[in-house]
Enzyme design. Structure first.
Site, mmCIF file in Angstrom:
data_model
loop_
_atom_site.group_PDB
_atom_site.id
_atom_site.type_symbol
_atom_site.label_atom_id
_atom_site.label_comp_id
_atom_site.label_asym_id
_atom_site.label_seq_id
_atom_site.Cartn_x
_atom_site.Cartn_y
_atom_site.Cartn_z
ATOM 1 N N GLY B 148 38.231 25.469 49.645
ATOM 2 C CA GLY B 148 38.699 25.826 48.472
ATOM 3 C C GLY B 148 39.181 27.404 48.651
ATOM 4 O O GLY B 148 38.595 28.148 49.452
ATOM 5 N N CYS B 149 39.686 27.684 47.557
ATOM 6 C CA CYS B 149 40.338 29.173 47.479
ATOM 7 C C CYS B 149 39.163 29.886 47.228
ATOM 8 O O CYS B 149 39.162 31.133 47.923
ATOM 9 C CB CYS B 149 41.398 29.235 46.289
ATOM 10 S SG CYS B 149 40.997 28.332 44.950
ATOM 11 N N TYR B 150 38.342 29.906 46.187
ATOM 12 C CA TYR B 150 37.270 31.000 45.909
ATOM 13 C C TYR B 150 36.380 31.009 47.226
ATOM 14 O O TYR B 150 35.906 31.919 47.645
ATOM 15 C CB TYR B 150 36.538 30.350 44.618
ATOM 16 C CG TYR B 150 37.109 30.651 43.330
ATOM 17 C CD1 TYR B 150 37.294 31.802 43.031
ATOM 18 C CD2 TYR B 150 37.523 29.658 42.552
ATOM 19 C CE1 TYR B 150 38.074 32.091 41.759
ATOM 20 C CE2 TYR B 150 37.750 29.919 41.353
ATOM 21 C CZ TYR B 150 38.048 31.167 40.847
ATOM 22 O OH TYR B 150 38.806 31.260 39.610
ATOM 23 N N SER B 153 37.727 33.016 49.770
ATOM 24 C CA SER B 153 37.352 34.707 49.727
ATOM 25 C C SER B 153 36.055 35.165 49.650
ATOM 26 O O SER B 153 35.907 36.095 50.288
ATOM 27 C CB SER B 153 38.108 35.018 48.356
ATOM 28 O OG SER B 153 37.302 34.638 47.369
#
Lengths: 345, 345, 345, 345
Positions: B148-150, B153
């Protein structure tokens, strides 16, 4: 490998040149200059370049530049450009100048809109670097004057109509809207975020300095002098120019027939995309890429044609077109380094 | 040439895969699917692709996909993904799934946060495709679950600290902010321009579905289970995630020493950039590129470390990372097709 | 009618004071000053004021101000403010100072975070103008120090919890995001449109000058000294601050119970709105109005409470609160002139 | 107190009516309707209204509306409006209709651009509610058709020139740009944040439905039928319309003389502001307020005049003008409730 310099690398156009050149297979960036950031890494000026373009900025010094590079992109403001371009040419370098200093053919026109010109003798030699119009003159040039951002969008949108003689040249009205990077990175109150965001305004009405440049090339295409109404506006986006152009038709002609004229005119062009009837460009569809997108409609009620063209002002309107010119001047494939697709959304 | 399919091409992630793959020297895009746009050119769905990617969208049909392509990117919503992934694997294809369906190792955790899982037997086999952490497992995988994107990061920002044991794992608080493309292209009132522009808000506080994914990997790195506070916010920008992470230090340690831990941990990584002391990431510095930028500071007053990481949610947070995984799965250079620099401004 | 002056009228806070005061039934704006625009109409500096507030800007001159006005809003930068405030008080004027110069009680704290203080004797007298906390001290004050924008959003969000003793004070972590008008109208590269738009970044991590102000008031509420982690970020919006505050709960307590504590604490307040469970503030919901909106959730997994508060940094975070203070100092209804609803969208 | 209803309160125009009416000294909002949100508090639909306008939404029911209110603002889409307006009039109510349904005088024109009209008998009676042009007809009207947003900006910008006979009516070209709230709150892909932000495009070229409305009123002013070229564009801002209007001058006339014509024409108007020579409007200068700002220049090169006008599409272009009309219909001061200054920045 071409040893290339970017003179004036701390502005947005300089950064864009570095972004594009870093992905160019035949180029090595060997020199970047910046007066205010000399001695600093260019990647501290533009952290987006970190770990990829980490050169130290040189001061603006002819000898340094000429010793390090063979092909020079000059991304200085007008007036500053003409202070160094003649010296670079004398040193045997090839130059694409992105300022306005060598775009106009007549020094008196330049001096009426800008200031006195210190090397008017070069105006005749410099080639106006809009490849879709003047491609054949570019390969042998040692100095190419890279077109302005507004002129690029407007000339590409109007050229086929003027060439085909289907509009009255004197009826031309151009309403352009530019993203804020067009105003550069210098400190001006009008460029502050809170003054641009959620804002929209016209500026320089009837007086913008790109006017004579547009008229020079459109007149060339029309085979006669002409004057246009040109109104630029400031858009609250980073990148992009959209020009909406109005002209009166000489006689009835359909949207389809006009599109056919455009498709033929731009038949072999990689960077001009003619949209089908009913579809119109958006600056978002060219963001970060070297395209000029064009759509149009004939309005039978008013007997006018409305052409809409869109470019990224930093790419086809500046750095991308400059690299396109370099490719032509150096005998490379015209689209080398310019294959990236637009970044959407 | 790898014959690649993008399944679910009419969303923003699908478009981004096409943008990146179109510039990949070893890939030919041979199939794009879209339920709602089947029969249409993908370039009419995304005019930015005009003249470069003009394939007709196929319906979501296993046989069509398998006959046209060998490597499949599945860019469908969760639940839709697991309806087709097992069939693609059975047909002998390699798959990178960009949904959440194969990211969690335990089906009961998946089912607690999502819904019943129809192919739990694949959860053990699927490799979590974060190359900087699990690179050695990816080449031999036939199914990679793209993070996932979150989580991307946050995990990249926290991994070195947890691995080094310099923070209390249970103290971790993550405040993340995502650009609106993370919400996808489906029609929701909360995604309308006027609801997002000039707006900023938190959402899903304490309940966001990326929480167990983050905790799974961070727990793996810490060597123990842990729970985090994770608050996502919606940013009025198109692209980018910035995560600000807070943790209590086990003992006094300077910013410089912490940065050294990060530099060592990411020593050979092409896509992680550690910023020098005093400089911090900005989503604008990674726009359109596959980087994860990281900066940090130790605060001696509160004995906490604050780490800031930034990615482009559509690139390192989705399509770019998927291509990075494909490169590893296919034995190519890991950075092939991912060399583009960020588009700034 | 109160004859009011706005000293420092050419900044965004000055303009906002004029916007609000122009609609105040008991106030006549009789003097505006601006060093750089002295002699110009204030409506040429801010054309939004055209035909409504057309006063000529005076220079920054104590005698001129004192002869024209009885109530003075000082909207100067810190340091400039303390050069004139003592003189205005000596002349018998009432003053709301919107700078940081009189907010801190201890001159040594001021001097550690700012610079030497030239009128430390006024620090004891000045009242911190947050009416929801210190209302009873404001009516008799001749000098009110108007709170900072970040402190207003954070203190109002944390006060009920600290007062009720339900959180561990030392656990407090505050992640704040501010619109760009908070950076003022001065020329800084970091405030340019292209540097803020489509961007998001943290700044001043662990070092922001609002930290001691927040700690002073929160410590006062908690009945003990405390230290917080405070990270401000720059949002690409014109107006608004959203603060996300994290604290560890002393014992299990539900979201509903916490909300009840807030509702009681702010029972009679016109300008604080407590959102129901499951709803959270957005800076868009307070744009242009004097509200502070608050929402919260207790997270049973991590035993933390997350409070989200939103204000318009120019209104409740500056000019609106200043007018609220003036109303209290002058014996008027506290909400006079502050009735406007938020401008959404 | 006037008991006022807002029919169709869950759109942006409805919300704006509530924002303005909540501050109107002579109005009590007694009824709000919303089909999709019936039974909910309007402040849960628009949290910006919390604690100030907390009415429960009624369904769209004639009897309910008529029992609760005497003055009705109809903020429904066209077609829906004409289904209820006749009934409201029959019940003896006064109505301002903000849709397009009663703006055109000729039913055949309406039907050519929209659809069949179910109450054409009211077209003659309805008064076009642009007070600066038709003020004398409004007080006695029971049905006022509130002008479109584009027409308001264009008609106010062109009226003095047409009335004075200084331009060729058939030369008129209008290039307009509207903020996205003009597209309403309904779910359309083209209204998503990621499709509008960092984007700019024309739409409805030569076909926008406001065209006949503009031509009707301009023709009335010119004393002859006329046709215009009208191109609307979508701006990435929440609010505001800026229209750039081009016309050929009948004879040489200076900018100063033209401005004098405008100043005389709008001599007693509260809501029209004529900018001095060299200054031009910006949508940011009218945000949230009922002004129409106008600037212009005569271009001696092309013998054209360029007029730029700016309004807030939700205020002077919709809800503010509706309240202005109500004030006139109810014998109140025309500017009651409309005194708020623009919110800048």
């Amino acid at each position: 490998m071409i040893r290339a310099a970017v003179v004036g690398a701390s502005g947005y156009t300089g950064a864009e040149l570095l972004r594009i050149l870093a992905g160019h297979a035949e180029v090595e960036i060997t020199c970047v200059t910046s007066r205010q950031s000399a001695g600093e890494k260019i990647s501290s000026v533009f952290p987006s370049l970190t770990n990829r373009v980490d050169l130290i900025c040189d001061p603006l010094d002819r000898d340094v530049i000429c010793s390090k590079a063979d092909f020079i992109f000059v991304a200085l403001p007008h007036k500053s450009a003409m202070e160094i371009v003649p010296e670079l040419l004398e040193a045997g370098k090839k130059v694409v100048d992105l300022s306005a200093d060598y775009r106009l053919k007549k020094s008196e026109v330049y001096e009426a809109w800008y200031q006195p010109h210190s090397s008017p003798q070069l105006l005749g030699e410099a080639v106006y670097g809009l490849p879709e119009i003047y491609r054949d003159r570019i390969p042998q040039a040692r100095l190419v004057a890279n077109p302005g951002c507004y002129p690029t969008s407007i000339i590409l949108g109007m050229a086929p109509l003027l060439k085909a003689g289907v509009i009255h040249p004197e009826s031309l009205i151009v309403d352009s809207k530019s993203g804020t990077s067009g105003a550069g990175r210098s400190l001006k109150q009008g460029s502050l975020f809170c003054e641009v965001n959620e804002s929209f305004r016209a500026y320089g009405i009837g007086q913008h300095r790109h006017t004579p440049e547009i008229e020079q090339v459109l007149g060339d295409l029309a085979g006669r002098e002409l004057m246009i109404s040109f109104t630029p506006h400031l858009l609250p986006v980073n990148r992009g120019i959209l020009s909406t152009c109005y002209a009166t038709l000489v006689e009835k002609i359909s949207t389809g027939e006009l599109l056919e004229i455009f498709r033929k005119f731009y038949h072999n062009e990689s960077f001009v995309r003619i949209f089908p009837e009913g579809l119109f460009p958006d600056v978002a569809f060219v963001r970060g890429a070297n395209f000029c997108d064009i759509g149009l409609t004939a309005d039978p009620r008013t007997e006018r044609v409305i052409v809409v063209s869109a470019i990224d002002n930093l790419v086809k309107g500046a750095a991308g077109q400059a690299v396109q010119n370099m490719n032509l001047m150096m005998g490379l494939s015209e689209s080398e380094g310019l294959g990236a697709l637009p970044v959407f959304p």
